[in-house]
Write an enzyme that holds these catalytic residues in place. Structure first.
Site, PDB file in Angstrom:
ATOM      1  N   ALA A 123       0.840  -1.200   0.000  1.00  0.00           N
ATOM      2  CA  ALA A 123       0.000   0.000   0.000  1.00  0.00           C
ATOM      3  C   ALA A 123       0.874   1.250   0.000  1.00  0.00           C
ATOM      4  CB  ALA A 123      -0.925  -0.023   1.220  1.00  0.00           C
ATOM      5  N   THR A 125       0.112   3.959  -2.861  1.00  0.00           N
ATOM      6  CA  THR A 125      -0.719   5.000  -3.483  1.00  0.00           C
ATOM      7  C   THR A 125      -1.829   5.499  -2.550  1.00  0.00           C
ATOM      8  OG1 THR A 125      -0.296   3.905  -5.583  1.00  0.00           O
ATOM      9  CG2 THR A 125      -2.092   5.488  -5.552  1.00  0.00           C
ATOM     10  N   PRO A 127      -5.180   8.749  -2.204  1.00  0.00           N
ATOM     11  CA  PRO A 127      -6.051   9.576  -3.047  1.00  0.00           C
ATOM     12  C   PRO A 127      -5.302  10.767  -3.667  1.00  0.00           C
ATOM     13  CG  PRO A 127      -7.122   9.105  -0.942  1.00  0.00           C
ATOM     14  CD  PRO A 127      -5.757   8.492  -0.872  1.00  0.00           C
ATOM     15  N   GLY A 130      -0.138   9.732  -6.215  1.00  0.00           N
ATOM     16  CA  GLY A 130       0.009   8.619  -7.154  1.00  0.00           C
ATOM     17  C   GLY A 130       1.440   8.588  -7.647  1.00  0.00           C
ATOM     18  N   ILE A 337      -7.736  -8.243 -36.438  1.00  0.00           N
ATOM     19  CA  ILE A 337      -7.653  -9.400 -37.342  1.00  0.00           C
ATOM     20  C   ILE A 337      -8.820 -10.362 -37.099  1.00  0.00           C
ATOM     21  CG2 ILE A 337      -6.246 -11.460 -37.853  1.00  0.00           C
ATOM     22  CD1 ILE A 337      -3.758  -9.596 -37.482  1.00  0.00           C
ATOM     23  N   GLU A 363       2.850   0.486 -11.441  1.00  0.00           N
ATOM     24  CA  GLU A 363       4.317   0.424 -11.268  1.00  0.00           C
ATOM     25  C   GLU A 363       5.012   1.545 -12.047  1.00  0.00           C
ATOM     26  OE1 GLU A 363       5.797  -1.393  -9.139  1.00  0.00           O
ATOM     27  OE2 GLU A 363       4.254  -2.903  -8.697  1.00  0.00           O
ATOM     28  N   SER A 366       3.501   5.177 -18.101  1.00  0.00           N
ATOM     29  CA  SER A 366       4.415   5.341 -19.246  1.00  0.00           C
ATOM     30  C   SER A 366       5.101   6.707 -19.188  1.00  0.00           C
ATOM     31  CB  SER A 366       3.648   5.216 -20.561  1.00  0.00           C
ATOM     32  OG  SER A 366       3.363   3.870 -20.831  1.00  0.00           O
TER      33      SER A 366
HETATM   34  C1  LIG Z   1      -5.358  -1.940 -11.144  1.00  0.00           C
HETATM   35  C2  LIG Z   1      -4.370  -1.150 -10.344  1.00  0.00           C
HETATM   36  C3  LIG Z   1      -3.636  -1.770  -9.356  1.00  0.00           C
HETATM   37  C4  LIG Z   1      -2.728  -1.054  -8.578  1.00  0.00           C
HETATM   38  N1  LIG Z   1      -2.057  -1.668  -7.549  1.00  0.00           N
HETATM   39  C5  LIG Z   1      -1.357  -0.910  -6.669  1.00  0.00           C
HETATM   40  C6  LIG Z   1      -0.825  -1.491  -5.474  1.00  0.00           C
HETATM   41  O1  LIG Z   1      -0.921  -2.702  -5.247  1.00  0.00           O
HETATM   42  N2  LIG Z   1      -0.216  -0.684  -4.579  1.00  0.00           N
HETATM   43  C7  LIG Z   1      -0.072   0.669  -4.797  1.00  0.00           C
HETATM   44  O2  LIG Z   1       0.495   1.330  -3.949  1.00  0.00           O
HETATM   45  N3  LIG Z   1      -0.541   1.236  -5.932  1.00  0.00           N
HETATM   46  C8  LIG Z   1      -1.199   0.494  -6.855  1.00  0.00           C
HETATM   47  N4  LIG Z   1      -1.710   1.072  -7.992  1.00  0.00           N
HETATM   48  C9  LIG Z   1      -1.551   2.504  -8.194  1.00  0.00           C
HETATM   49  C10 LIG Z   1      -0.684   2.879  -9.382  1.00  0.00           C
HETATM   50  O3  LIG Z   1       0.666   2.613  -9.096  1.00  0.00           O
HETATM   51  C11 LIG Z   1      -0.990   4.333  -9.715  1.00  0.00           C
HETATM   52  O4  LIG Z   1      -2.293   4.365 -10.290  1.00  0.00           O
HETATM   53  C12 LIG Z   1       0.023   4.951 -10.657  1.00  0.00           C
HETATM   54  O5  LIG Z   1       1.283   5.067 -10.031  1.00  0.00           O
HETATM   55  C13 LIG Z   1      -0.417   6.318 -11.147  1.00  0.00           C
HETATM   56  O6  LIG Z   1      -0.861   7.116 -10.112  1.00  0.00           O
HETATM   57  P1  LIG Z   1      -2.286   7.850 -10.234  1.00  0.00           P
HETATM   58  O7  LIG Z   1      -3.291   6.848 -10.629  1.00  0.00           O
HETATM   59  O8  LIG Z   1      -2.543   8.604  -8.998  1.00  0.00           O
HETATM   60  O9  LIG Z   1      -2.133   8.841 -11.453  1.00  0.00           O
HETATM   61  P2  LIG Z   1      -1.476  10.301 -11.382  1.00  0.00           P
HETATM   62  O10 LIG Z   1      -0.139  10.242 -10.757  1.00  0.00           O
HETATM   63  O11 LIG Z   1      -2.465  11.258 -10.852  1.00  0.00           O
HETATM   64  O12 LIG Z   1      -1.269  10.582 -12.933  1.00  0.00           O
HETATM   65  C14 LIG Z   1      -2.340  10.987 -13.784  1.00  0.00           C
HETATM   66  C15 LIG Z   1      -1.736  11.235 -15.173  1.00  0.00           C
HETATM   67  O13 LIG Z   1      -0.745  12.275 -15.091  1.00  0.00           O
HETATM   68  C16 LIG Z   1       0.485  11.797 -15.609  1.00  0.00           C
HETATM   69  N5  LIG Z   1       1.605  12.376 -14.871  1.00  0.00           N
HETATM   70  C17 LIG Z   1       1.791  12.456 -13.532  1.00  0.00           C
HETATM   71  N6  LIG Z   1       2.969  13.022 -13.247  1.00  0.00           N
HETATM   72  C18 LIG Z   1       3.559  13.288 -14.434  1.00  0.00           C
HETATM   73  C19 LIG Z   1       4.806  13.861 -14.812  1.00  0.00           C
HETATM   74  N7  LIG Z   1       5.713  14.254 -13.917  1.00  0.00           N
HETATM   75  N8  LIG Z   1       5.070  14.009 -16.130  1.00  0.00           N
HETATM   76  C20 LIG Z   1       4.180  13.591 -17.065  1.00  0.00           C
HETATM   77  N9  LIG Z   1       2.978  13.047 -16.767  1.00  0.00           N
HETATM   78  C21 LIG Z   1       2.691  12.878 -15.470  1.00  0.00           C
HETATM   79  C22 LIG Z   1       0.426  10.279 -15.410  1.00  0.00           C
HETATM   80  O14 LIG Z   1       1.314   9.589 -16.266  1.00  0.00           O
HETATM   81  C23 LIG Z   1      -1.034  10.001 -15.734  1.00  0.00           C
HETATM   82  O15 LIG Z   1      -1.188   9.964 -17.134  1.00  0.00           O
HETATM   83  C24 LIG Z   1      -2.551   0.341  -8.837  1.00  0.00           C
HETATM   84  C25 LIG Z   1      -3.279   0.951  -9.856  1.00  0.00           C
HETATM   85  C26 LIG Z   1      -4.181   0.225 -10.612  1.00  0.00           C
HETATM   86  C27 LIG Z   1      -4.962   0.915 -11.697  1.00  0.00           C
END
Ligand SMILES: Cc1cc2nc3c(=O)[nH]c(=O)nc-3n(C[C@H](O)[C@H](O)[C@H](O)COP(=O)(O)OP(=O)(O)OC[C@H]3O[C@@H](n4cnc5c(N)ncnc54)[C@H](O)[C@@H]3O)c2cc1C
Length: 394
Positions: A123, A125, A127, A130, A337, A363, A366
């Site tokens: 854990a 991430t 709200p 991210g 396809i 993780e 992109s």
């Molecule tokens: C199915 C699923 C399972 C997961 N499992 C886990 C888990 O087990 N444990 C855990 O801790 N987390 C987990 N995560 C969380 C995951 O690691 C995060 O969703 C991810 O790191 C992105 O964070 P965010 O969703 O808050 O997006 P944000 O960080 O808010 O990003 C939103 C958008 O902004 C872009 N962005 C942000 N910063 C930049 C930057 N500096 N430059 C360019 N673009 C940027 C991002 O690429 C994205 O397109 C999981 C997520 C999902 C969907």
């Protein structure tokens, strides 16, 4: 220069292929159509993982694991990644930082996790935090020789299945002291707030947790105070390699299915592969997969050679970025396809196409991989990506 897969590694590869095809694939439709697997099926899967010798592949035999090299794990994860519904997750990989645990933590958490008796979730991430972990708010306040954790964690993969949580918290709210804690699931004050649904049907859930006055002893700190980010860095390398290998497997299965369909499906008097539009799609898929496989195997091998950690970190971002985007492109073509059949959930290609979308998000998205790669280019120059590994001559 020897690029052959050694016989011992081939054995792992064949065993994993057999495991995926005979144990995981038969569960795919139940998971897809019901959105989850029954308790009995999950327990059976756990028993099969142990029986087939895949318990704790990513940890040493001293702590109860199988001691697989990174290259062996890559071959295994590629085969498991062919299963839809992320059934590859049935084969647990106890979190890498656990190896930095104290003797007691290793006996209480790591060894039973390798043996399949315990399961962790991770854990990090939140709200509001991210991609930017500097925004983490979860706090562990010192109270005598104990800590009280408060905060909210989101997207906790396998949180519904785990019996302990590795949680990232700031000691006394101090951003310079990010720390990992091992928290038993039944600790008072720890609860699941919500279990949202996601695009994929994953074998386990990704619930949201609330920590409200969760009291733990200082013995629950993993790897030392302030070591949270440091420990997750090494872990990211392995996790990104695993994702890349899973994506490779998914792309290969989709490619094989699409190639087979292109031979069998006749439209306008010829198998559709005789239409150049389809033939060229298959050709592009072949090239994409070959490039990705070459990169992924190379980086896995480099990790086993213990080359510079910073180089590995940078290259792990390259393969995670490339493989996840490659899988998206390849599987989109596979759907095309198949035509309408490619849009049916009973078709593995449809499920794989949906499943790999998350690999561009978790993780490190992109975009974040590109930030890491760009940062390394600025710091170390192009050679970190263009040079080939050489043995030390002096
Ligand atoms: C199915 C699923 C399972 C997961 N499992 C886990 C888990 O087990 N444990 C855990 O801790 N987390 C987990 N995560 C969380 C995951 O690691 C995060 O969703 C991810 O790191 C992105 O964070 P965010 O969703 O808050 O997006 P944000 O960080 O808010 O990003 C939103 C958008 O902004 C872009 N962005 C942000 N910063 C930049 C930057 N500096 N430059 C360019 N673009 C940027 C991002 O690429 C994205 O397109 C999981 C997520 C999902 C969907």
């Amino acid at each position: 220069m020897d690029l052959l897969i050694p016989p011992a590694d081939q054995t792992w590869q064949e065993r994993a292929k057999n495991f995926a095809e005979t144990i995981l694939f038969p569960q795919e439709l139940e998971l897809e159509l019901n959105g989850s697997l029954s308790r009995e099926t999950k327990d059976n899967l756990r028993a099969e993982v142990i029986k087939h010798g895949f318990a704790g592949i990513n940890h040493s035999t001293e702590v109860g694991g199988k001691g697989c090299t990174q290259f062996q794990q890559t071959l295994i994860n590629e085969e498991l990644g062919k299963a839809t519904g992320a059934l590859w997750a049935a084969v647990w990989h106890p979190a890498v930082p656990l190896k930095h645990g104290t003797k007691k933590q290793i006996e209480e958490y790591l060894r039973p996790s390798c043996e399949g008796k315990r399961r962790a979730c991770v854990a990090i991430t939140e709200p509001d935090a991210g991609s930017d972990t500097n925004l983490i708010k979860t706090t562990a306040r010192r109270r005598g020789d104990r800590y009280v954790i408060d905060g909210e964690k989101w997207f906790v993969t396998s949180g519904d299945e785990a019996d302990y949580i590795i949680v990232h918290a700031l000691i006394d709210g101090d951003i310079s002291k990010p720390t990992l804690f091992l928290v038993d699931r039944k600790t008072p004050g720890l609860s699941i707030k919500r279990e949202p649904k996601f695009t994929h049907n994953y074998i386990f859930g990704h619930p949201e947790f609330v920590f409200q006055g969760v009291e733990v002893s200082e013995e629950c700190i993993l790897g030392g105070v302030g070591m949270g980010l440091e420990l997750t860095k090494d872990w990211f390398v392995e996790a990104r390699l695993q994702i890349a290998a899973n994506c490779l497997g998914a792309a290969i299965r989709g490619f094989e299915l699409a190639n087979d369909w292109a031979n069998r499906r006749v439209q306008f008097g010829v198998p559709i592969r005789r239409h150049q539009a389809i033939d060229f799609m298959l050709a592009d898929m072949a090239v994409e997969i070959m490039a990705a496989k070459s990169m992924i195997y190379r980086v896995a091998w480099e990790i086993d050679q213990k080359i510079d950690r910073k180089i590995i970190h940078a290259r792990a971002s390259v393969i995670k970025l490339h493989a996840s985007e490659m899988a998206g492109r390849v599987l989109d073509k596979a759907v095309q396809i198949f035509g309408g059949r490619g849009y049916m959930r009973e078709n593995a290609v449809e499920r794989l196409n949906r499943d790999v979308r998350v690999d561009r998000i978790w993780e490190g998205t992109s975009e974040i991989q590109r930030v890491i790669i760009g940062g390394q280019l600025a710091k170390r120059g192009t050679g970190i990506f263009t040079d080939w590994h050489r043995p030390q001559t002096k």
